[in-house]
Write a protein that holds these residues in place. Sequence first.
Motif, PDB file in Angstrom:
ATOM      1  N   MET A   1      36.227 -35.293  44.178  1.00 16.82           N
ATOM      2  CA  MET A   1      36.596 -35.700  42.842  1.00 16.82           C
ATOM      3  C   MET A   1      37.456 -36.938  42.952  1.00 16.82           C
ATOM      4  N   ARG A   2      37.238 -37.849  42.024  1.00 13.79           N
ATOM      5  CA  ARG A   2      38.075 -39.043  41.960  1.00 13.79           C
ATOM      6  C   ARG A   2      38.860 -38.994  40.651  1.00 13.79           C
ATOM      7  N   PHE A   3      40.168 -38.939  40.777  1.00 13.55           N
ATOM      8  CA  PHE A   3      41.059 -38.845  39.630  1.00 13.55           C
ATOM      9  C   PHE A   3      41.582 -40.227  39.259  1.00 13.55           C
ATOM     10  N   ASN A   4      42.028 -40.377  38.023  1.00 12.09           N
ATOM     11  CA  ASN A   4      42.694 -41.599  37.583  1.00 12.09           C
ATOM     12  C   ASN A   4      44.094 -41.208  37.111  1.00 12.09           C
ATOM     13  N   ILE A   5      45.086 -41.490  37.924  1.00  9.40           N
ATOM     14  CA  ILE A   5      46.463 -41.157  37.599  1.00  9.40           C
ATOM     15  C   ILE A   5      47.156 -42.461  37.207  1.00  9.40           C
ATOM     16  N   GLY A   6      47.295 -42.695  35.908  1.00 15.67           N
ATOM     17  CA  GLY A   6      47.833 -43.951  35.404  1.00 15.67           C
ATOM     18  C   GLY A   6      49.351 -44.041  35.489  1.00 15.67           C
ATOM     19  N   GLN A   7      49.832 -45.279  35.481  1.00 13.82           N
ATOM     20  CA  GLN A   7      51.269 -45.530  35.561  1.00 13.82           C
ATOM     21  C   GLN A   7      52.016 -44.906  34.387  1.00 13.82           C
ATOM     22  N   THR A   8      51.497 -45.051  33.162  1.00 19.15           N
ATOM     23  CA  THR A   8      52.201 -44.485  32.004  1.00 19.15           C
ATOM     24  C   THR A   8      52.224 -42.959  32.048  1.00 19.15           C
ATOM     25  N   VAL A   9      51.203 -42.358  32.629  1.00 20.49           N
ATOM     26  CA  VAL A   9      51.173 -40.899  32.768  1.00 20.49           C
ATOM     27  C   VAL A   9      52.298 -40.441  33.697  1.00 20.49           C
ATOM     28  N   ILE A  10      52.424 -41.095  34.849  1.00 19.86           N
ATOM     29  CA  ILE A  10      53.472 -40.729  35.803  1.00 19.86           C
ATOM     30  C   ILE A  10      54.858 -41.022  35.240  1.00 19.86           C
ATOM     31  N   GLU A  11      55.003 -42.141  34.534  1.00 20.48           N
ATOM     32  CA  GLU A  11      56.304 -42.458  33.933  1.00 20.48           C
ATOM     33  C   GLU A  11      56.719 -41.397  32.924  1.00 20.48           C
ATOM     34  N   GLN A  12      55.775 -40.918  32.123  1.00 23.03           N
ATOM     35  CA  GLN A  12      56.082 -39.928  31.087  1.00 23.03           C
ATOM     36  C   GLN A  12      56.244 -38.525  31.665  1.00 23.03           C
ATOM     37  N   ARG A  69      46.653 -36.454  20.204  1.00 23.35           N
ATOM     38  CA  ARG A  69      46.024 -35.430  21.033  1.00 23.35           C
ATOM     39  C   ARG A  69      46.799 -35.206  22.330  1.00 23.35           C
ATOM     40  N   THR A  70      46.715 -33.993  22.840  1.00 22.48           N
ATOM     41  CA  THR A  70      47.237 -33.696  24.167  1.00 22.48           C
ATOM     42  C   THR A  70      46.065 -33.770  25.130  1.00 22.48           C
ATOM     43  N   LEU A  71      46.175 -34.648  26.107  1.00 21.91           N
ATOM     44  CA  LEU A  71      45.083 -34.912  27.037  1.00 21.91           C
ATOM     45  C   LEU A  71      45.364 -34.308  28.400  1.00 21.91           C
ATOM     46  N   GLY A  72      44.306 -34.093  29.159  1.00 20.38           N
ATOM     47  CA  GLY A  72      44.426 -33.626  30.535  1.00 20.38           C
ATOM     48  C   GLY A  72      44.309 -34.796  31.486  1.00 20.38           C
ATOM     49  N   VAL A  73      44.064 -34.509  32.730  1.00 18.14           N
ATOM     50  CA  VAL A  73      43.941 -35.535  33.758  1.00 18.14           C
ATOM     51  C   VAL A  73      42.592 -36.273  33.584  1.00 18.14           C
ATOM     52  N   ALA A  74      42.582 -37.574  33.879  1.00 15.29           N
ATOM     53  CA  ALA A  74      41.358 -38.369  33.767  1.00 15.29           C
ATOM     54  C   ALA A  74      40.562 -38.273  35.069  1.00 15.29           C
ATOM     55  N   ILE A  75      39.254 -38.111  34.935  1.00 19.76           N
ATOM     56  CA  ILE A  75      38.353 -38.002  36.081  1.00 19.76           C
ATOM     57  C   ILE A  75      37.456 -39.233  36.120  1.00 19.76           C
ATOM     58  N   PHE A  76      37.417 -39.910  37.267  1.00 19.77           N
ATOM     59  CA  PHE A  76      36.521 -41.058  37.440  1.00 19.77           C
ATOM     60  C   PHE A  76      35.171 -40.642  38.009  1.00 19.77           C
ATOM     61  N   GLY A  77      35.147 -39.593  38.811  1.00 20.48           N
ATOM     62  CA  GLY A  77      33.893 -39.184  39.414  1.00 20.48           C
ATOM     63  C   GLY A  77      33.952 -37.777  39.956  1.00 20.48           C
ATOM     64  N   LEU A  78      32.783 -37.169  40.068  1.00 21.82           N
ATOM     65  CA  LEU A  78      32.669 -35.798  40.549  1.00 21.82           C
ATOM     66  C   LEU A  78      31.327 -35.682  41.259  1.00 21.82           C
TER      67      LEU A  78
END
Length: 81
Positions: A1-12, A69-78
């Motif tokens: 799996m390829r995740f997308n962990i963005g800077q604003t997500v980690i900051e928040q 909306r409350t969102l979950g983790v972003a997925i780039f690929g599976l």
Amino acid sequence: MRFNIGQTVIEQLKQIHTKIYLNNEWIGEKHFTERGIPVVSFPLKHSLSGPVEVRIESSPGYTAPGDERTLGVAIFGLGFQ
């Protein structure tokens, strides 16, 4: 799996915890504390054939600026190998 962990997500949120299930069977989990596009592999206990149901649980949820909306983790690929 390829995740997308963005800077604003980690900051928040400071961290994101994910749990992965295939056909309702837990196969692994991953804890993220840094931004990036990590690729994570989860070994399977047995081979699967035919359609597979994938469930990804993530916590805590993320609320993007301007979006209620409350969102979950972003997925780039599976994929499966």
